[in-house]
Motif scaffolding. Structure first.
Motif, PDB file in Angstrom:
ATOM      1  N   VAL A 417       0.783  -0.981  -0.080  1.00 46.49           N
ATOM      2  CA  VAL A 417       0.000  -0.149   0.111  1.00 46.49           C
ATOM      3  C   VAL A 417       0.641   1.077   0.168  1.00 46.49           C
ATOM      4  O   VAL A 417       1.876   1.158   0.677  1.00 46.49           O
ATOM      5  CB  VAL A 417      -0.940  -0.021   1.343  1.00 46.49           C
ATOM      6  N   SER A 418       0.318   2.255  -0.771  1.00 47.44           N
ATOM      7  CA  SER A 418       1.200   3.601  -0.723  1.00 47.44           C
ATOM      8  C   SER A 418       0.532   4.382   0.232  1.00 47.44           C
ATOM      9  O   SER A 418      -0.495   4.287   0.797  1.00 47.44           O
ATOM     10  CB  SER A 418       1.259   4.082  -2.278  1.00 47.44           C
ATOM     11  N   GLY A 419       1.477   5.670   0.377  1.00 53.71           N
ATOM     12  CA  GLY A 419       1.204   6.698   1.154  1.00 53.71           C
ATOM     13  C   GLY A 419      -0.479   7.351   0.670  1.00 53.71           C
ATOM     14  O   GLY A 419      -1.054   7.715   1.325  1.00 53.71           O
ATOM     15  N   LEU A 422      -3.161   4.901   1.551  1.00 54.12           N
ATOM     16  CA  LEU A 422      -3.572   5.298   2.793  1.00 54.12           C
ATOM     17  C   LEU A 422      -4.474   6.356   3.124  1.00 54.12           C
ATOM     18  O   LEU A 422      -5.605   6.336   3.990  1.00 54.12           O
ATOM     19  CB  LEU A 422      -2.567   5.147   3.930  1.00 54.12           C
ATOM     20  N   CYS A 423      -3.687   7.479   2.743  1.00 51.08           N
ATOM     21  CA  CYS A 423      -4.426   8.903   2.905  1.00 51.08           C
ATOM     22  C   CYS A 423      -5.699   8.917   2.287  1.00 51.08           C
ATOM     23  O   CYS A 423      -7.036   9.566   2.927  1.00 51.08           O
ATOM     24  CB  CYS A 423      -3.467   9.933   2.409  1.00 51.08           C
ATOM     25  N   GLN A 424      -5.956   8.494   1.195  1.00 49.95           N
ATOM     26  CA  GLN A 424      -7.294   8.630   0.361  1.00 49.95           C
ATOM     27  C   GLN A 424      -8.251   7.676   1.124  1.00 49.95           C
ATOM     28  O   GLN A 424      -9.462   8.250   1.395  1.00 49.95           O
ATOM     29  CB  GLN A 424      -6.985   8.101  -0.924  1.00 49.95           C
ATOM     30  N   ALA A 425      -7.869   6.641   1.549  1.00 50.68           N
ATOM     31  CA  ALA A 425      -8.662   5.555   2.238  1.00 50.68           C
ATOM     32  C   ALA A 425      -9.211   6.284   3.463  1.00 50.68           C
ATOM     33  O   ALA A 425     -10.342   6.184   3.893  1.00 50.68           O
ATOM     34  CB  ALA A 425      -8.005   4.069   2.321  1.00 50.68           C
ATOM     35  N   HIS A 426      -8.520   7.218   4.247  1.00 49.57           N
ATOM     36  CA  HIS A 426      -8.785   7.417   5.370  1.00 49.57           C
ATOM     37  C   HIS A 426      -9.670   8.729   5.303  1.00 49.57           C
ATOM     38  O   HIS A 426     -10.601   8.837   6.023  1.00 49.57           O
ATOM     39  CB  HIS A 426      -7.388   8.155   6.295  1.00 49.57           C
ATOM     40  N   SER A 427      -9.493   9.606   4.154  1.00 51.69           N
ATOM     41  CA  SER A 427     -10.467  10.727   3.992  1.00 51.69           C
ATOM     42  C   SER A 427     -11.725  10.040   3.462  1.00 51.69           C
ATOM     43  O   SER A 427     -12.894  10.608   3.904  1.00 51.69           O
ATOM     44  CB  SER A 427      -9.896  11.455   2.895  1.00 51.69           C
ATOM     45  N   VAL A 459       0.322   5.815   8.131  1.00 54.26           N
ATOM     46  CA  VAL A 459       0.908   6.880   7.644  1.00 54.26           C
ATOM     47  C   VAL A 459       1.959   7.480   8.624  1.00 54.26           C
ATOM     48  O   VAL A 459       2.767   8.002   8.165  1.00 54.26           O
ATOM     49  CB  VAL A 459      -0.275   8.163   7.417  1.00 54.26           C
ATOM     50  N   THR A 460       1.691   7.527   9.878  1.00 49.76           N
ATOM     51  CA  THR A 460       2.597   8.126  10.942  1.00 49.76           C
ATOM     52  C   THR A 460       3.913   7.134  10.835  1.00 49.76           C
ATOM     53  O   THR A 460       5.004   7.788  10.884  1.00 49.76           O
ATOM     54  CB  THR A 460       2.054   7.989  12.420  1.00 49.76           C
ATOM     55  N   SER A 599       8.550  11.669  -0.861  1.00 55.44           N
ATOM     56  CA  SER A 599       7.330  12.248  -0.542  1.00 55.44           C
ATOM     57  C   SER A 599       6.588  11.160  -0.004  1.00 55.44           C
ATOM     58  O   SER A 599       6.575   9.994  -0.207  1.00 55.44           O
ATOM     59  CB  SER A 599       6.469  12.994  -1.654  1.00 55.44           C
ATOM     60  N   LEU A 600       5.365  11.408   0.920  1.00 55.41           N
ATOM     61  CA  LEU A 600       4.478  10.612   1.338  1.00 55.41           C
ATOM     62  C   LEU A 600       3.761   9.749   0.202  1.00 55.41           C
ATOM     63  O   LEU A 600       3.565   8.491   0.643  1.00 55.41           O
ATOM     64  CB  LEU A 600       3.564  11.171   2.108  1.00 55.41           C
ATOM     65  N   SER A 601       3.561  10.341  -0.771  1.00 55.30           N
ATOM     66  CA  SER A 601       2.729   9.674  -1.919  1.00 55.30           C
ATOM     67  C   SER A 601       3.504   8.514  -2.564  1.00 55.30           C
ATOM     68  O   SER A 601       2.876   7.529  -3.035  1.00 55.30           O
ATOM     69  CB  SER A 601       2.084  10.572  -3.039  1.00 55.30           C
ATOM     70  N   GLN A 602       4.753   8.697  -2.589  1.00 56.03           N
ATOM     71  CA  GLN A 602       5.759   7.675  -3.350  1.00 56.03           C
ATOM     72  C   GLN A 602       6.325   6.658  -2.375  1.00 56.03           C
ATOM     73  O   GLN A 602       6.772   5.687  -2.730  1.00 56.03           O
ATOM     74  CB  GLN A 602       7.070   8.480  -3.879  1.00 56.03           C
TER      75      GLN A 602
END
Length: 926
Positions: A417-419, A422-427, A459-460, A599-602
């Protein structure tokens, strides 16, 4: 007409007179199946491996069924059922594993023991009679289908007419409802579809699961003894089915092909979605009401009366049902497909004609099928296996094209899983919870909050903030870390969460699919009333757009943008669900790789499975016998150690069989070349291979080969990076121009042509699945040894795991095994049939080591010649020929000239004269 081949007392029907190696193959296969063992079979491509598997395995199945029926008839006639008949343990089970004799416990009176024994015998006789009745009923049913085809098609047409009438009536009702309410029924029930049903606690799942299991039992049919055949791709499976059709068993074998929804779906509305995830989601959405929800029946009855529930169900089914998902239609398809052998394309065509779903209809045929053909994933993944109705107990499993079996199992059970995901699923999940907070029950809210907490902690760990745009978050700490599962859980501060319960929640509630539907439905429109929540949703929509690679926080540009989104953008939680499931693996069997890349996305989290046997063991222990087959299985140590030994399979149950090739020994010339034309030592280790003199030496060798090889030359390099450097060096030195005089050069699949020089890479498209038969490949050249990157964290951890788990430190030989497995796949591209011929040049002195030679296929190893210098090797290519195909010579001068071109390759006279040098022409003119 099929030949009847007899090996001992066994008859093997065969479509033609088989090669001797095919007879040996079938005889050994039969013995392995009869003894309930595990066989590792190697049969080179071009030796008729598929037909040998088909005729050998189906001959055993024929005899097994015949003996079983004879024994049943004898027992029913005598009325005596020995205690070991139906309760006999599998052939591979040792005596110590057998069920102990409990017929007479210590201190029990004899009359009680006799009564118990007689009752057991009577029960077994009754089961035998029931089994016999079921078998006769099944055979009679199939016979009736065969002899009454016209009645079947007439009934099918009637069903189609009735369905069309129902569809028109349903459509008219929908139009009336829409006209009356100003809103179609689809709009009215949209919210209900997206809200999670009430989730029962883990201890109270029986109410719901009992309903589903009850339904399944009604449809369940006893499985006959069968053979499961699996391979990697649908094209390979289709080719196998065609071989079955051509075999003597083609008209009498009940065969069914299983596949994915993407390959079997006949609903054009669903199929045009393209993406595997989208097709799966839409299919489940359209037929979920057929199975019911996971809400308990008692809870439903408490809240609503039965009439309201029925009305709602009718409305929902009208809205989401698939016209091809019908029990009678699918049952008809399941019967029809067993009448004669059909490949996957014929199955789809039949499904369209019968208006029945091939994906689900094919599962109705599994219990009665004798041969089930399916891809790797459906067999090796437990959840998929269960969903497809596959039962392995007492059955035979054949895994073909198994040279990459270990990699396949590892890949199936690994997850990343990428950053951004993870961010998209959380949002998405946060917005979903805010939208439906008042409608969700306490259990759902609790698990959703747990999932949000998990996403935030993941993410942390990567060093980011889940509430910020991952594309704009630059990480201060970069690099890659490898952690045990427990260490990762502790570092993430999620060790207090029961991941097994979270995994069950994902499976039972289908929250990933609900969230996907929510995002798909409301991702680009306003769904909240004007309030402070409206701004939150607007931000959510902009945030989704900003997560697309290469974009910032730009607003949505067009309504059609969803169609161009990558598949994971719509359902990131599904990928995260796989990652969470992987984290439930035992600590010693896997590792987590934390990759922080700028970056987090990568950045990403990746689960690496170290022990593939933990999943393979389930298959091995359930089935009666297993055949692991391939064209190139060497080195087999990996299969023995990483799959069988780690799974607890004893060496006494494993049988290895390797047959030679059907070509004459003179049709292949493998040469290990230790030095080049300028006496440059050939050892392409990393420190030396980029030296100019080493790259020049490769060019000189190829130039000499192109002078004498009239057909194609395929040259494999250990990596793309090295290939590009060599090409650039040759272009600078002018060697490419000299090569082009003799051969056209190509480096792409589309550019392959007869008589060309093809530069390729080990592990690339050309090294597997592409045949260079006949003049496409008369010489295969392997430059160096393609060892994997020893600095790879994954490889180092795998080696350490093997050393800790198994004796004799097998981790050290893993690198060599991986290298030689890649070499064997590449050099086997040329010899593809009995009349084929080619030479193989291994350009590295390390190939002359005994440990390396031992890992070549036996049919190559037995013919290898080790040449210390280039001269003898070149002479061997010129002097050795499988057949003297040259025309008669009239003069001694012509004989001398032709002698210089007496190659390993038989060529036409015209081709020979085209290779004459100026010296030869001057001799002729003189």
């Amino acid at each position: 007409m099929a030949d009847q081949i007899q090996e001992g007392s066994i008859h093997f029907p065969f479509p033609y007179t088989p090669y001797s190696i095919q007879k040996d193959f079938m005889a050994e296969l039969y013995r392995v199946l009869e003894a309930g063992k595990i066989g590792i079979f190697e049969s080179p491509t071009g030796t008729g491996k598929s037909l040998s598997l088909i005729c050998g395995a189906l001959s055993w199945l024929r005899d097994f069924e015949r003996k079983k029926q004879q024994e049943e008839a004898r027992l029913l006639d005598t009325g005596i059922a020995p205690s070991n008949h139906l309760e006999e343990p599998p052939p591979h089970m040792s005596t110590s594993q057998e069920v102990p004799d409990t017929s007479k416990p210590a201190g029990e009176p004899d009359w009680i023991a006799q009564f118990v024994q007689k009752k057991e015998e009577k029960d077994k006789i009754d089961r035998l009679r029931d089994e016999q009745v079921r078998r006769k009923k099944r055979e009679g049913h199939l016979q009736q289908i065969r002899h009454n085809a016209h009645l079947k098609y007439a009934a099918k047409r009637m069903r189609q007419e009735e369905e069309e009438m129902e569809r028109l009536l349903r459509l008219s009702k929908e139009m009336l409802a829409a006209a009356g309410s100003g809103q179609p029924e689809e709009e009215l029930g949209r919210e209900e579809d997206l809200v999670l049903a009430e989730y029962d606690s883990d201890e109270e799942k029986k109410t719901v699961s009992g309903v589903l299991e009850e339904d399944d039992e009604d449809l369940e049919e006893e499985h006959v003894t069968k053979i499961y055949y699996c391979s990697r791709t649908h094209s390979q499976l289709m080719q196998f089915v065609h071989e079955v059709q051509k075999s003597p068993f083609g008209k009498e074998t009940r065969l069914i092909t299983l596949g994915s929804r993407q390959n079997l779906c006949v609903n054009e509305e669903v199929k045009r979605l393209g993406s595997v995830h989208l097709i799966n989601d839409r299919c489940l959405e359209m037929q979920k009401n057929k199975h019911g929800t996971y809400q308990s029946c008692e809870a439903i009855s408490e809240k609503k009366n039965k009439e309201e529930e029925k009305a709602k169900k009718r409305k929902t089914e009208t809205r989401t049902s698939c016209p091809f998902y019908n029990y009678e239609q699918m049952q008809f398809l399941g019967d029809e497909v067993l009448v004669e052998v059909k490949d996957i394309e014929q199955l789809v065509a039949l499904g369209k004609e019968a208006r029945a779903c091939p994906y689900y209809g094919s599962r109705f045929a599994v219990p009665s099928a004798q041969l089930v053909v399916l891809p790797y994933q459906m067999l090796l993944h437990a959840a998929t296996r269960h969903a497809a109705g596959i039962k392995l107990q007492g059955q035979v499993v054949i895994i073909d094209e198994a040279h990459n079996l270990i990699d396949s199992i590892t890949s199936i059970h690994s997850a990343e899983v990428s950053g951004s995901q993870l961010c998209q699923a959380h949002s998405q999940l946060s917005q979903y919870m805010e939208r439906y907070r008042k409608l969700l029950k306490a259990k759902n809210l609790m698990y959703i909050k747990q999932i949000l907490y998990l996403l935030e902690k993941f993410v942390t760990v990567l060093g980011g903030n889940v509430k910020q745009n991952p594309n704009t978050q630059n990480l201060f700490q970069t690099g890659t870390e490898l952690k045990t599962i427990n260490d990762f859980l502790f570092q993430s501060q999620i060790d207090n969460i029961n991941l097994f319960k979270v995994q069950r929640y994902f499976e039972k509630s289908m929250v990933s699919r609900k969230l996907f539907g929510f995002t798909k439905e409301y991702g680009g429109v306003s769904i909240l009333p004007p309030s402070k929540e409206q701004s939150k949703l607007t931000g959510f929509q902009h945030f989704l757009q900003s997560l697309k690679p290469g974009t910032g926080a730009a607003p949505s540009s067009s309504s059609g943008e969803d169609e161009s989104q990558p598949p994971w953008l719509g359902s990131p939680l599904m990928q995260i669900e796989s990652f969470l499931a992987a984290l439930t693996t035992a600590n010693q069997d896997g590792r987590v790789i934390v990759s922080r890349q700028g970056s987090l996305s990568q950045s990403s989290l990746r689960f690496l499975l170290l022990n593939p046997s933990v999943h393979f063991a389930q298959v091995v222990k359930e089935c009666r016998a297993m055949i692991i087959a391939g064209g190139t299985m060497q080195p087999v140590a990996d299969f023995r150690e990483q799959l069988l030994q780690c799974a607890g399979i004893g060496t006494e149950r494993v049988v290895e069989f390797s047959c030679g090739h059907v070509i004459p020994p003179d049709n292949i010339l493998p040469i290990v070349l230790c030095s080049g034309p300028s006496n440059q030592q050939l050892e392409f280790i990393y420190q030396k291979r980029e030296l100019p003199q080493m790259m020049d030496e490769i060019g000189r060798i190829l130039c000499n080969l192109c002078n004498v090889v009239p057909g194609g030359v395929v040259c494999f390099f250990p990596s793309y990076e090295y290939l590009y450097k060599v090409q650039a060096h040759w272009e600078q030195s002018g060697l490419l121009t000299r090569l082009a005089v003799k051969k056209k050069r190509c480096s792409q699949v589309k550019g392959v042509m007869t008589g060309a020089l093809l530069l390729s890479v080990v592990g690339g498209k050309m090294s597997e699945g592409i045949n260079f038969s006949d003049d496409l490949g008369r010489c295969v050249v392997m430059v160096g040894m393609p060892y994997p990157n020893i600095k790879s964290l994954e490889l180092q951890e795998k080696m350490a795991y093997l050393d800790q788990t198994l004796p004799n430190s097998p981790g050290k030989s893993l690198i060599e095994n991986l290298c030689m497995k890649a070499v064997n796949q590449s050099i086997g591209r040329a010899i593809r049939h009995q009349q084929d011929f080619a030479s193989i040049l291994l350009l590295d002195q390390r190939y002359s080591r005994p440990s390396i030679l031992a890992k070549l296929p036996s049919w190559i190893r037995d013919q290898v010649e080790i040449k210390a210098t280039f001269g003898p090797a070149f002479a061997a290519l010129r002097k050795v020929s499988p057949l003297p195909l040259f025309p008669p010579c009239n003069t001694s001068l012509e004989q001398k000239i032709l002698k210089d071109f007496w190659y390993v390759f038989p060529v036409s006279p015209g081709e020979i004269w085209s290779f004459l040098t100026d010296e030869h022409h001057s001799l002729l003119h003189a």
